[in-house]
Write a protein that holds these residues in place. Structure first.
Motif, PDB file in Angstrom:
ATOM      1  N   HIS A 281       3.868  -8.669  14.538  1.00 53.24           N
ATOM      2  CA  HIS A 281       2.908  -8.357  13.481  1.00 53.24           C
ATOM      3  C   HIS A 281       3.145  -6.912  13.058  1.00 53.24           C
ATOM      4  CE1 HIS A 281      -0.987  -8.189  11.342  1.00 53.24           C
ATOM      5  NE2 HIS A 281      -1.041  -6.957  11.814  1.00 53.24           N
ATOM      6  N   SER A 282       3.158  -6.682  11.742  1.00 53.12           N
ATOM      7  CA  SER A 282       3.371  -5.313  11.267  1.00 53.12           C
ATOM      8  C   SER A 282       2.225  -4.885  10.376  1.00 53.12           C
ATOM      9  CB  SER A 282       4.686  -5.233  10.478  1.00 53.12           C
ATOM     10  OG  SER A 282       4.616  -5.997   9.287  1.00 53.12           O
ATOM     11  N   GLN A 283       2.007  -3.575  10.330  1.00 47.95           N
ATOM     12  CA  GLN A 283       0.999  -3.028   9.431  1.00 47.95           C
ATOM     13  C   GLN A 283       1.165  -1.515   9.312  1.00 47.95           C
ATOM     14  OE1 GLN A 283      -2.448  -4.101  12.143  1.00 47.95           O
ATOM     15  NE2 GLN A 283      -3.245  -2.161  11.352  1.00 47.95           N
ATOM     16  N   MET A 284       0.593  -0.977   8.262  1.00 49.12           N
ATOM     17  CA  MET A 284       0.492   0.464   8.111  1.00 49.12           C
ATOM     18  C   MET A 284      -0.789   0.910   8.811  1.00 49.12           C
ATOM     19  SD  MET A 284       3.192   1.234   6.444  1.00 49.12           S
ATOM     20  CE  MET A 284       2.888   2.938   5.905  1.00 49.12           C
ATOM     21  N   MET A 285      -0.709   2.026   9.519  1.00 51.82           N
ATOM     22  CA  MET A 285      -1.840   2.471  10.326  1.00 51.82           C
ATOM     23  C   MET A 285      -1.973   3.984  10.211  1.00 51.82           C
ATOM     24  SD  MET A 285      -2.395   1.712  14.401  1.00 51.82           S
ATOM     25  CE  MET A 285      -2.637  -0.055  14.128  1.00 51.82           C
ATOM     26  N   GLN A 324       6.291   0.822   1.355  1.00 48.92           N
ATOM     27  CA  GLN A 324       6.366   2.236   0.968  1.00 48.92           C
ATOM     28  C   GLN A 324       5.570   3.097   1.945  1.00 48.92           C
ATOM     29  OE1 GLN A 324       5.268   2.954  -3.077  1.00 48.92           O
ATOM     30  NE2 GLN A 324       5.631   5.166  -2.979  1.00 48.92           N
ATOM     31  N   THR A 325       6.180   4.166   2.408  1.00 51.75           N
ATOM     32  CA  THR A 325       5.526   5.090   3.334  1.00 51.75           C
ATOM     33  C   THR A 325       4.589   6.016   2.574  1.00 51.75           C
ATOM     34  OG1 THR A 325       7.496   5.062   4.745  1.00 51.75           O
ATOM     35  CG2 THR A 325       5.893   6.813   5.132  1.00 51.75           C
ATOM     36  N   THR A 326       3.433   6.273   3.151  1.00 54.09           N
ATOM     37  CA  THR A 326       2.481   7.217   2.562  1.00 54.09           C
ATOM     38  C   THR A 326       2.287   8.394   3.507  1.00 54.09           C
ATOM     39  OG1 THR A 326       0.569   6.100   3.539  1.00 54.09           O
ATOM     40  CG2 THR A 326       1.286   5.346   1.363  1.00 54.09           C
ATOM     41  N   SER A 327       1.712   9.475   2.988  1.00 55.33           N
ATOM     42  CA  SER A 327       1.581  10.706   3.779  1.00 55.33           C
ATOM     43  C   SER A 327       0.553  10.579   4.893  1.00 55.33           C
ATOM     44  CB  SER A 327       1.196  11.876   2.861  1.00 55.33           C
ATOM     45  OG  SER A 327      -0.041  11.603   2.214  1.00 55.33           O
ATOM     46  N   ASP A 328      -0.380   9.624   4.775  1.00 55.44           N
ATOM     47  CA  ASP A 328      -1.455   9.528   5.748  1.00 55.44           C
ATOM     48  C   ASP A 328      -1.342   8.312   6.664  1.00 55.44           C
ATOM     49  OD1 ASP A 328      -1.890   7.770   3.674  1.00 55.44           O
ATOM     50  OD2 ASP A 328      -4.077   7.897   3.793  1.00 55.44           O
ATOM     51  N   LYS A 329      -0.227   7.562   6.552  1.00 53.47           N
ATOM     52  CA  LYS A 329      -0.090   6.366   7.384  1.00 53.47           C
ATOM     53  C   LYS A 329       1.323   6.261   7.942  1.00 53.47           C
ATOM     54  CE  LYS A 329      -3.661   3.575   5.101  1.00 53.47           C
ATOM     55  NZ  LYS A 329      -4.570   3.562   6.263  1.00 53.47           N
TER      56      LYS A 329
END
Length: 470
Positions: A281-285, A324-329
């Protein structure tokens, strides 16, 4: 294309996998029904009418050769559901089962037990059905859109430590409180008035939203305990509304859905996956959440909602890499090992059997499931969290389960409870407002000469006393 196999319910085919979901607008979804008596009796003709009211691409066959030829003439982009009788199903599936255009098969027959025996060898057989309504339910839900199963994990953490850090103590209290609350809601005895209350609240919530009001009316008229999972995994108000209540741990909202949660739990138990499995399972955290997991290594997490995970590691990784990578995750990959013989109280199932056009094996874990955090490490810009599903024999959680038993009054935690007992449990975990509402509700419904009224008044008095959670 799907086949209906002449037969007359929802079975667990062990570790069966299913067939691909059509992702192209150019694909055609069809239903073929093969049965020597498909057009010969009134019951079958009535069933045809019901299917066509849902799906207008139904074609019937009484001759296996003609049906086989038609299946083979379809393109690989088409998607077929095949309904087939038990006797003809054994024959035709030997030649058409592996064709890519055949997505799934329903055996529609008179003898469920007999046909389940041979059906187990075919992964595309989703169900052996003996009841017309069960067949109609499956076709109806196959037409609906699946929910987004990539929703992130929401969890509580339990840290094994001797450190009296107030933050850790609060986290551990939340972990235990959430488990007690969920278990108690599932045990709370059903009252027919509760279903009416849920429907009434949903209609108020969706006032002015014609689409959701229509779905709510469908739910009111058509829901049964056998369709609980179908309602959850297909796009409807249940997935979003229920998950919001679970994530927020809104007790009153969770109580509204308790019949549904009870049905979901029973359906997961009945369809428990049959062997040990590893899923992903994947997610942005957020960085804070990732840090909480890292510092809790060798500790435990309990999930607040149902969790979906995929057996296809490459597909999960590819999706995560392309996010897409974000600065807060940060990017998180969960690697989950699960053994049904260990975690008997927390069932998990393969939901791909419940939708005709799903290509991978997707495992769904019961909310409240507990996982041991085995390791947290970083590889490039992806963090990998390795965890393992736990049972109630977990040595490090002995004190947790002993405390839960005391909160439940040392009674059988699988037995049903009434509102007063739920109120007592709510009071013991610091939810006095909820406890008082439970006592008041039971008082309102108890006859004036019922001796339980004096006990309820005593409970109301005690509910004003603050009860320490741990």
């Amino acid at each position: 294309v799907a086949y209906l196999i002449g037969s007359k319910s929802l079975m667990a085919f062990g570790n069966a996998k299913v067939c691909p979901i059509a992702d192209s607008d150019s694909s055609i979804r069809l239903i073929y029904w093969l049965d020597r008596e498909v057009n010969e009796n009134g019951d079958n003709r009535q069933t045809q009418q019901r299917i066509r009211s849902i799906h207008n691409n139904l074609k019937t066959f009484h001759d296996p050769h003609e049906c086989r030829t038609s299946v083979e003439s379809l393109t690989e982009q088409d998607r077929l559901i095949l309904i087939v009788s038990g006797s003809l199903g054994r024959d035709i599936l030997q030649t058409v089962h592996d064709l890519p255009q055949l997505s799934s098969v329903y055996v529609y027959c008179m003898d469920k037990k007999l046909n389940e025996e041979w059906a187990r060898q075919y992964r595309k057989i989703k169900d052996v059905i003996v009841c017309e309504q069960n067949l109609i339910d499956r076709i109806k839900f196959d037409k609906k859109t699946l929910v987004n199963i990539d929703q992130g994990i929401s969890f509580n953490i339990y840290t094994i430590t001797d450190d009296p850090n107030p933050s850790i103590i609060r986290e551990n209290e939340s972990f235990v409180r959430s488990l007690i609350l969920l278990k108690s809601i599932i045990r709370l005895r059903f009252d027919p008035k509760d279903r009416e209350e849920l429907i009434s609240c949903l209609k108020k919530q969706f006032h002015g939203n014609k689409r959701q009001l229509r779905i709510t009316e469908e739910f009111k008229q058509e829901y049964s305990n056998e369709t609980a999972l179908l309602w959850y995994i297909h796009e409807s108000f249940l997935y979003t509304t229920l998950n919001k209540a679970l994530n927020e741990q809104s007790i009153e909202q969770m109580l509204l859905f308790r019949l549904y949660l009870q049905d979901m739990y029973e359906q997961l138990k009945q369809n428990q996956y049959g062997s040990q499995i590893r899923v992903y399972h994947s997610q942005m955290m957020s960085f804070e959440e990732r840090h909480d997991l890292e510092k809790s290594k060798n500790g435990y997490i309990s999930i607040k909602t149902f969790l979906f995970a995929n057996t296809n590691q490459n597909k999960v990784l590819e999706s995560l890499i392309n996010t897409q990578t974000t600065s807060d995750k940060c990017k998180i990959l969960f690697v989950i090992d699960a053994n049904p013989s260990v975690a008997t109280a927390n069932p998990f199932i393969d939901i791909s059997r419940f939708h005709s056009f799903m290509s991978e094996t997707i495992i769904m874990f019961m909310l409240g499931s507990i996982f041991r955090l085995k390791d947290v490490n970083r590889d490039g810009n992806i963090w990998t969290v390795q965890m393992e599903l736990c049972g109630e024999n977990e040595h490090n959680l002995e004190q947790v389960f002993e405390y839960m038993n005391r909160i439940h009054g040392n009674e059988n935690r699988d037995s049903t409870i009434d509102r007063r007992a739920f109120g007592d449990i709510a009071h013991r975990i610091g939810e006095s407002d909820v406890a008082r509402k439970m006592y008041d509700r039971q008082l309102d419904e108890a006859p004036k000469n019922d001796p339980v009224r004096s006990d309820l008044h005593c409970s109301l008095g005690r509910s004003s006393v603050i009860y320490m959670v741990l």
